[in-house]
Write a protein that holds these residues in place. Structure first.
Motif, short mmCIF file in Angstrom:
data_model
loop_
_atom_site.label_atom_id
_atom_site.label_comp_id
_atom_site.label_asym_id
_atom_site.label_seq_id
_atom_site.Cartn_x
_atom_site.Cartn_y
_atom_site.Cartn_z
N ASN A 157 -5.70 98.23 10.46
CA ASN A 157 -4.98 99.26 11.23
C ASN A 157 -4.29 98.63 12.44
OD1 ASN A 157 -7.06 98.87 13.05
ND2 ASN A 157 -8.13 100.75 12.52
N SER A 174 0.78 105.60 7.97
CA SER A 174 1.60 105.03 6.90
C SER A 174 2.96 105.72 6.89
CB SER A 174 0.93 105.26 5.54
OG SER A 174 -0.13 104.36 5.38
N ARG A 201 9.39 102.50 12.43
CA ARG A 201 8.08 102.93 11.94
C ARG A 201 7.40 103.78 13.00
NH1 ARG A 201 10.83 99.17 8.89
NH2 ARG A 201 9.57 98.38 7.19
N THR A 258 4.25 94.25 6.88
CA THR A 258 4.72 95.62 7.09
C THR A 258 5.63 95.65 8.33
OG1 THR A 258 2.76 96.04 8.44
CG2 THR A 258 2.61 96.63 6.11
N PRO A 293 -0.19 99.15 8.83
CA PRO A 293 -0.22 100.36 8.01
C PRO A 293 0.71 100.28 6.79
CG PRO A 293 -0.18 100.92 10.33
CD PRO A 293 -0.01 99.44 10.25
N SER A 294 0.18 100.68 5.66
CA SER A 294 0.91 100.53 4.38
C SER A 294 2.18 101.37 4.35
CB SER A 294 0.02 100.99 3.23
OG SER A 294 -1.13 100.20 3.20
N GLU A 295 3.15 100.89 3.60
CA GLU A 295 4.42 101.61 3.46
C GLU A 295 5.04 101.33 2.09
OE1 GLU A 295 5.93 99.71 7.07
OE2 GLU A 295 7.12 98.35 5.84
N ALA A 319 0.85 111.37 7.17
CA ALA A 319 1.78 110.25 6.90
C ALA A 319 3.15 110.79 6.48
CB ALA A 319 1.20 109.35 5.82
N GLN A 345 0.83 105.62 -1.13
CA GLN A 345 0.80 104.88 0.13
C GLN A 345 0.55 105.81 1.31
OE1 GLN A 345 0.60 101.31 -0.01
NE2 GLN A 345 0.21 102.32 -1.96
N HIS A 404 -3.08 106.18 2.46
CA HIS A 404 -3.79 105.08 3.13
C HIS A 404 -4.16 105.44 4.57
CE1 HIS A 404 -4.37 101.59 0.68
NE2 HIS A 404 -3.17 101.73 0.14
#
Ligand code: NAD
Ligand code: HSO
Ligand code: ZN
Length: 429
Positions: free
Chosen positions: A209, A262, A18, A367, A232-234, A297, A255, A258
């Motif tokens: 965050n 992300s 990530r 996440t 963080p969204s994924e 992102a 996503q 966000h």
């Protein structure tokens, strides 16, 4: 989005990384915030709110008046939508109440467990870049169903020192009244240590965050529990030729918008699906108000062509996505192969937004690969399971000799005696 064409397996691990901050730098910043809040309470909260949120807050608690007027500040249409979501989330989480069956392990030996609510819980509701009032439903509903006595909610105020009306309305709709105007790592510290105004809690829930997530990780050392690392969204989408590129693109962007940190991933065994989805992403991106965030992102994001759907499933299990969408007419069969994922969406009509808002499942999910070893929030997250046992005289006679033998073998004679003294009294009668 970066494109990869059938990368060799030895490269897969690297591709599951990530995006992220320099870890040590983040730890020491958050560590300092935690220590200051612990030592100086509200004064530290005020200092950090000024520094990071550009707002000066005198009264941390949202007033009764602010709660009351929320009802009139939210449109009727939005209120109805929130109530629909509330209803489904309540139904799904109420179904998670588990039975408390008594098991007789040996004749006369009974064992059972009872779920008891964690008394004091803290809910963090993100608000840095968007007021995520839906997260109140996701955390507040199971907390209330579980029976938590004290529910404290922290969320960052805007630069005028206000909390978004939909946050106040949703909290009041489900019966939460202790809302504090503070966000970031300092909010997590406040709930973990307590301040002059904010009560200390036993477990902290909620996404956020990197600062929030790092703070949750660090405060565990002080004995406060957390739900999970929910950063963080994924989303990872697996699509075969039956996927629909415009739908897939909309899910990837949902996503990506966000936050700049992300990450969205597309896996397919079909080059056409990848090409058409990427051009759809560009088209739809231009319509988004949060285009710049989503664009950033997308720089962290990847589209990967693999040999087969089996390879896609294998890669996905290695990545352990927060959200997994199976954009295929064979979604049901593929879903059997899911080992690591936070929440799974089957078929072309199960968009990820449904789980974010209103299908009933919880959107607070692990996440950064933590779906390998954590589940998302559920009713159980707000409970402890206490185990109970009751032995009759017959029960102790049945298992006592085994206990005596084991205790002696561990050289713990007081343990053995606790059994022997009772067996003797039974035999003496
Ligand atoms: N995993 C999940 O279940 C889930 C669910 C919803 C949202 N999310 C994620 O939650 C996150 C929400 O992030 P957000 O930023 O919008 O809101 P947030 O409320 O998490 O963070 C905002 C706070 O961060 C602090 N902050 C900002 N800049 C800082 C700095 N330079 N140093 C220290 N602190 C700083 C501020 O105090 C501010 O109040 C997004 O990344 C989103 O993807 C995850
Ligand atoms: N997708 C987020 C979880 O990663 C949850 C959310 C809230 N609002 C919209 N989406
Ligand atoms: Zn979302």
């Amino acid at each position: 989005m970066e494109m990869y064409n059938k990368p060799p397996k030895k490269q897969w691990k690297e591709l599951t990384r990530r995006p992220g901050f320099e870890k040590n730098q983040l730890s020491s910043l958050v560590y300092d915030i935690l220590n200051e809040v612990k030592s100086y309470g509200n004064a530290a909260l005020q200092k950090y709110s000024e520094q990071f949120d550009k707002v000066s807050i005198n009264d941390l608690l949202v007033s009764e008046k602010e709660m009351e007027i929320a009802e009139s500040e939210v449109s009727e249409a939005l209120k109805s939508a929130i109530k629909l979501a509330k209803n489904n989330i309540e139904k799904f989480h109420a179904s998670q109440q588990n039975s408390e069956e008594k098991i007789e392990t040996t004749s006369g030996v009974f064992c059972w467990r009872k779920a008891v609510a964690i008394e004091k819980v803290g809910l963090y509701i993100p608000g840095g870049s968007a007021p995520l009032f839906s997260t109140i439903l996701m955390l507040g509903i199971p907390a209330i169903l579980a029976g938590c006595k004290e529910i404290v909610l922290c969320t960052p105020p805007n630069v005028k020192g206000n909390i978004h009306p939909a946050i106040r309305y949703t909290a009041s709709l489900i019966g939460i009244s202790k809302i504090f105007k503070v966000g970031g790592a300092q909010a997590i510290a406040a709930m973990a240590y307590g301040t002059e105004t904010i009560p200390q809690v036993y477990k902290i829930f909620g996404p956020g965050n990197q600062y929030v997530t790092k703070a949750k990780e660090l405060i565990q050392q002080s004995g406060t529990a957390i739900d999970m690392p929910a950063g963080p969204s994924e989303v990872l989408v697996i699509a075969d030729k039956t996927g629909i590129p415009s739908f897939i693109a909309s899910d990837l962007l949902s996503q990506a918008e966000h936050g700049a940190d992300s990450q969205v991933i597309l896996l397919s065994n079909d080059q056409r699906i990848i090409d058409e989805t990427l051009s759809e992403v560009q088209k739809q991106l231009n319509q988004l108000p949060r285009k710049n965030t989503a664009e950033k992102a997308l720089e962290n994001s990847k589209a990967i062509l693999l040999e087969s759907m089996e390879a896609c499933m294998e890669f996905s299990n290695l990545y352990a996505p927060e959200h997994l969408i199976l954009a295929s007419e064979s979604a049901s069969g593929l879903s059997e192969k899911v080992i690591n994922a936070g929440s799974v969406f089957l078929g072309n009509y199960s968009c990820e937004s449904a789980g974010d808002y209103a299908s009933g499942t919880n959107h607070t999910l692990p996440t950064n690969g933590y779906a390998r070893n954590y589940s998302g929030v559920s009713l159980e997250s707000f409970q402890k399971k206490i185990s109970f046992q009751e032995l009759s005289k017959e029960g102790l006679k049945n298992i006592g000799p085994a206990i005596e033998l084991m205790a002696e073998a561990e050289q713990l004679i007081a343990h053995k005696n606790a059994v022997s003294i009772r067996l003797k009294s039974i035999n003496d009668v």
